[in-house]
Motif scaffolding. Structure first.
Motif, PDB file in Angstrom:
ATOM      1  N   CYS A 137     -32.797 -20.749  24.857  1.00  0.00           N
ATOM      2  CA  CYS A 137     -31.574 -20.174  24.309  1.00  0.00           C
ATOM      3  C   CYS A 137     -31.822 -19.594  22.918  1.00  0.00           C
ATOM      4  CB  CYS A 137     -30.497 -21.251  24.233  1.00  0.00           C
ATOM      5  SG  CYS A 137     -28.946 -20.711  23.513  1.00  0.00           S
ATOM      6  N   ARG A 138     -31.296 -18.389  22.677  1.00  0.00           N
ATOM      7  CA  ARG A 138     -31.366 -17.778  21.347  1.00  0.00           C
ATOM      8  C   ARG A 138     -30.127 -18.200  20.561  1.00  0.00           C
ATOM      9  NH1 ARG A 138     -34.381 -14.179  18.821  1.00  0.00           N
ATOM     10  NH2 ARG A 138     -33.492 -12.851  17.174  1.00  0.00           N
ATOM     11  N   ILE A 139     -30.323 -18.817  19.412  1.00  0.00           N
ATOM     12  CA  ILE A 139     -29.232 -19.395  18.624  1.00  0.00           C
ATOM     13  C   ILE A 139     -28.933 -18.479  17.444  1.00  0.00           C
ATOM     14  CG2 ILE A 139     -28.490 -21.392  17.281  1.00  0.00           C
ATOM     15  CD1 ILE A 139     -30.684 -22.955  18.991  1.00  0.00           C
ATOM     16  N   ARG A 173     -26.038 -15.375  29.862  1.00  0.00           N
ATOM     17  CA  ARG A 173     -25.090 -16.483  29.806  1.00  0.00           C
ATOM     18  C   ARG A 173     -24.924 -16.851  28.331  1.00  0.00           C
ATOM     19  NH1 ARG A 173     -24.142 -19.789  33.988  1.00  0.00           N
ATOM     20  NH2 ARG A 173     -24.443 -21.633  32.693  1.00  0.00           N
ATOM     21  N   VAL A 174     -23.691 -16.721  27.841  1.00  0.00           N
ATOM     22  CA  VAL A 174     -23.446 -16.826  26.405  1.00  0.00           C
ATOM     23  C   VAL A 174     -22.467 -17.954  26.097  1.00  0.00           C
ATOM     24  CG1 VAL A 174     -22.717 -15.589  24.327  1.00  0.00           C
ATOM     25  CG2 VAL A 174     -23.771 -14.326  26.229  1.00  0.00           C
ATOM     26  N   LEU A 193     -28.090 -21.935  28.574  1.00  0.00           N
ATOM     27  CA  LEU A 193     -27.570 -20.681  28.037  1.00  0.00           C
ATOM     28  C   LEU A 193     -28.709 -19.763  27.601  1.00  0.00           C
ATOM     29  CD1 LEU A 193     -24.838 -22.277  25.755  1.00  0.00           C
ATOM     30  CD2 LEU A 193     -24.448 -21.227  27.994  1.00  0.00           C
ATOM     31  N   ASP A 194     -28.403 -18.465  27.573  1.00  0.00           N
ATOM     32  CA  ASP A 194     -29.343 -17.493  27.014  1.00  0.00           C
ATOM     33  C   ASP A 194     -29.065 -17.246  25.540  1.00  0.00           C
ATOM     34  OD1 ASP A 194     -30.652 -16.893  29.534  1.00  0.00           O
ATOM     35  OD2 ASP A 194     -28.800 -15.868  30.093  1.00  0.00           O
ATOM     36  N   LEU A 195     -27.785 -17.316  25.164  1.00  0.00           N
ATOM     37  CA  LEU A 195     -27.369 -17.121  23.778  1.00  0.00           C
ATOM     38  C   LEU A 195     -26.341 -18.186  23.410  1.00  0.00           C
ATOM     39  CD1 LEU A 195     -26.658 -13.256  23.586  1.00  0.00           C
ATOM     40  CD2 LEU A 195     -28.639 -14.452  22.623  1.00  0.00           C
ATOM     41  N   LEU A 196     -26.399 -18.633  22.153  1.00  0.00           N
ATOM     42  CA  LEU A 196     -25.366 -19.521  21.624  1.00  0.00           C
ATOM     43  C   LEU A 196     -24.938 -18.969  20.273  1.00  0.00           C
ATOM     44  CD1 LEU A 196     -23.670 -22.128  21.701  1.00  0.00           C
ATOM     45  CD2 LEU A 196     -25.565 -23.287  20.544  1.00  0.00           C
ATOM     46  N   LEU A 197     -23.641 -18.645  20.152  1.00  0.00           N
ATOM     47  CA  LEU A 197     -23.093 -18.092  18.914  1.00  0.00           C
ATOM     48  C   LEU A 197     -22.246 -19.151  18.228  1.00  0.00           C
ATOM     49  CD1 LEU A 197     -21.937 -14.559  20.162  1.00  0.00           C
ATOM     50  CD2 LEU A 197     -24.192 -15.292  19.404  1.00  0.00           C
ATOM     51  N   VAL A 198     -22.539 -19.390  16.949  1.00  0.00           N
ATOM     52  CA  VAL A 198     -21.883 -20.460  16.206  1.00  0.00           C
ATOM     53  C   VAL A 198     -21.491 -19.943  14.823  1.00  0.00           C
ATOM     54  CG1 VAL A 198     -22.059 -22.846  15.396  1.00  0.00           C
ATOM     55  CG2 VAL A 198     -23.431 -22.091  17.356  1.00  0.00           C
ATOM     56  N   CYS A 199     -20.256 -20.206  14.411  1.00  0.00           N
ATOM     57  CA  CYS A 199     -19.843 -19.802  13.070  1.00  0.00           C
ATOM     58  C   CYS A 199     -20.573 -20.640  12.026  1.00  0.00           C
ATOM     59  CB  CYS A 199     -18.330 -19.953  12.909  1.00  0.00           C
ATOM     60  SG  CYS A 199     -17.745 -21.660  12.915  1.00  0.00           S
ATOM     61  N   CYS A 200     -20.649 -20.105  10.811  1.00  0.00           N
ATOM     62  CA  CYS A 200     -21.374 -20.805   9.749  1.00  0.00           C
ATOM     63  C   CYS A 200     -20.615 -20.736   8.433  1.00  0.00           C
ATOM     64  CB  CYS A 200     -22.768 -20.194   9.573  1.00  0.00           C
ATOM     65  SG  CYS A 200     -23.770 -21.043   8.323  1.00  0.00           S
ATOM     66  N   GLY A 201     -20.373 -21.904   7.862  1.00  0.00           N
ATOM     67  CA  GLY A 201     -19.860 -22.023   6.502  1.00  0.00           C
ATOM     68  C   GLY A 201     -20.941 -22.699   5.684  1.00  0.00           C
ATOM     69  N   VAL A 213     -19.507 -15.395  29.689  1.00  0.00           N
ATOM     70  CA  VAL A 213     -19.202 -16.024  28.409  1.00  0.00           C
ATOM     71  C   VAL A 213     -18.479 -17.360  28.619  1.00  0.00           C
ATOM     72  CG1 VAL A 213     -18.159 -15.708  26.136  1.00  0.00           C
ATOM     73  CG2 VAL A 213     -18.954 -13.709  27.423  1.00  0.00           C
ATOM     74  N   PHE A 214     -18.933 -18.373  27.887  1.00  0.00           N
ATOM     75  CA  PHE A 214     -18.338 -19.707  27.946  1.00  0.00           C
ATOM     76  C   PHE A 214     -17.837 -20.068  26.547  1.00  0.00           C
ATOM     77  CE2 PHE A 214     -21.671 -19.398  31.124  1.00  0.00           C
ATOM     78  CZ  PHE A 214     -21.031 -19.829  32.284  1.00  0.00           C
ATOM     79  N   PHE A 215     -16.534 -20.188  26.409  1.00  0.00           N
ATOM     80  CA  PHE A 215     -15.919 -20.503  25.116  1.00  0.00           C
ATOM     81  C   PHE A 215     -15.710 -22.015  25.004  1.00  0.00           C
ATOM     82  CE2 PHE A 215     -14.512 -16.173  26.105  1.00  0.00           C
ATOM     83  CZ  PHE A 215     -14.758 -15.503  24.906  1.00  0.00           C
ATOM     84  N   LYS A 216     -16.377 -22.646  24.060  1.00  0.00           N
ATOM     85  CA  LYS A 216     -16.188 -24.082  23.800  1.00  0.00           C
ATOM     86  C   LYS A 216     -15.067 -24.231  22.782  1.00  0.00           C
ATOM     87  CE  LYS A 216     -17.239 -28.534  23.762  1.00  0.00           C
ATOM     88  NZ  LYS A 216     -16.703 -29.416  24.819  1.00  0.00           N
ATOM     89  N   CYS A 217     -13.939 -24.786  23.228  1.00  0.00           N
ATOM     90  CA  CYS A 217     -12.690 -24.696  22.478  1.00  0.00           C
ATOM     91  C   CYS A 217     -12.411 -25.941  21.628  1.00  0.00           C
ATOM     92  CB  CYS A 217     -11.544 -24.438  23.440  1.00  0.00           C
ATOM     93  SG  CYS A 217     -11.723 -22.875  24.324  1.00  0.00           S
ATOM     94  N   GLU A 218     -12.987 -25.961  20.444  1.00  0.00           N
ATOM     95  CA  GLU A 218     -12.777 -27.082  19.529  1.00  0.00           C
ATOM     96  C   GLU A 218     -11.419 -27.038  18.840  1.00  0.00           C
ATOM     97  OE1 GLU A 218     -14.976 -30.012  18.662  1.00  0.00           O
ATOM     98  OE2 GLU A 218     -15.089 -29.356  20.754  1.00  0.00           O
TER      99      GLU A 218
END
Length: 323
Positions: free
Chosen positions: A201-203, A301-302, A174-182, A42-47
């Motif tokens: 990559c699965r988004i 890889r996420v 990446l194999d997966l990318l998880l993104v919050c949504c508003g 897991v790779f956390f992109k820290c905004e």
């Protein structure tokens, strides 16, 4: 014939060039505990380490720096519960552009105070009585200002897409990318970048269960609306996707999922305790989907976008005691 999308990868690259030297290249963190719990890398992109504490600064600076000299002189208006407000205010401060923020009177105090600290004029309204878009339009017309909405704007979307661009440049494909949504600005921008840089990559977009308008819209292909959803993730209280973000999400995103309020809180505290970083509830949405098992990630890889860290500490302590 398919209608062209409002933003493409060339726009994201142009935004990256415009932002260079004006934003923080935020860290990508890893966690042995997260990897063990999920069976993934897991790779956390820290905004939360971005200017003004969230990814929103990317889109705000990109949009404001793209204005004409006359538009900059007349000033910018927007409506926001906090993170976009702070981003517009700070970008305006850096670029010498007057900013006015239409903000709900129940916005977190920490975000309201930060916005004022960046020099913006704040105009409060009651969400139950006022349509913020209409009110903002009225105030902008009175002064001849330009409206830069929180998510439904090409330069906003392109700027937010640089988040995934940086993540993939740092972590690799990446194999997966998880993104919050508003409202979908971050999700649609990141989906555009990921589709180009990591085609397999699965988004996946992540929403609160109690604010699942985008998830409903995605699966029915019809725009759904939820007014003033009751969720601790205040950045996901947007009532509906935008006319620009919705088509991009339909075209570029593979899946939408939702997470419970308890899962959001647990993920937020996990990030505090294990990664030693302060994250707000909305910023923990993608992490919640991963840690709660909503998304299965074994042997993958996420990438996980942590969207912001502007947390109301008093509220967070009360939430911690409740949990």
């Amino acid at each position: 014939m398919n209608t062209p999308l409002a933003v493409n990868f060339e726009d994201v690259k142009a935004a990256a060039a415009r932002l260079r030297g004006n934003i923080n290249t935020t860290p990508v963190l890893t966690s042995t505990t997260a990897n063990r719990r999920t069976g993934a890398q897991v790779f956390f992109k820290c905004e939360n380490f971005q200017r003004t504490g969230s990814f929103k600064f990317r889109g705000a600076f990109n949009a404001l720096s793209s204005l004409s000299p006359e538009e900059k002189k007349r000033g910018v208006f927007t409506y926001s519960s906090g993170n976009h407000a702070q981003a517009i205010a700070r970008a305006g401060q850096m670029l010498g552009i007057p900013t006015t923020i239409i903000m709900p009177d129940n916005a977190p105090i920490v975000k309201r105070e930060a916005t004022a600290g960046y020099g913006a004029e704040i105009v409060l309204y009651q969400p139950s009585e006022t349509v913020r878009e209409d009110y903002c339009r009225q105030r902008a017309e009175e002064r001849g200002g330009t409206i830069i909405p929180p998510y439904n704007h090409p330069h906003i979307i392109a700027g937010q897409g640089t988040t995934a661009l940086e993540l993939i440049e740092t972590a690799g494909k990446l194999d997966l990318l998880l993104v919050c949504c508003g409202g979908g600005g971050l999700l649609s921008g990141c989906a555009i970048a990921a589709r180009e840089l990591s085609p397999n990559c699965r988004i996946i977009g992540v929403e609160p269960e109690q604010a699942d308008d985008a998830t409903r819209s995605f699966y029915t292909k019809t725009l759904h609306k939820i007014n003033n959803p009751d969720t601790i993730a205040d950045g996901a209280r947007t009532p509906y996707l935008g006319s620009l973000t919705f088509p991009i999400i339909l075209a570029k995103v593979d899946e939408m999922v939702t997470v419970s309020e308890d899962a959001i809180a647990r993920a937020m505290f996990f990030l505090w305790e294990r990664l030693k970083i302060v994250v707000e509830p909305t910023g923990a949405l993608a992490t919640a989907a991963l840690l709660d098992g909503v998304v299965k990630a074994e042997n993958r890889r996420v990438g996980v976008i942590i969207s912001g860290g502007n947390v109301d500490l008093k509220g967070a302590i009360a939430l911690f005691e409740k949990c």
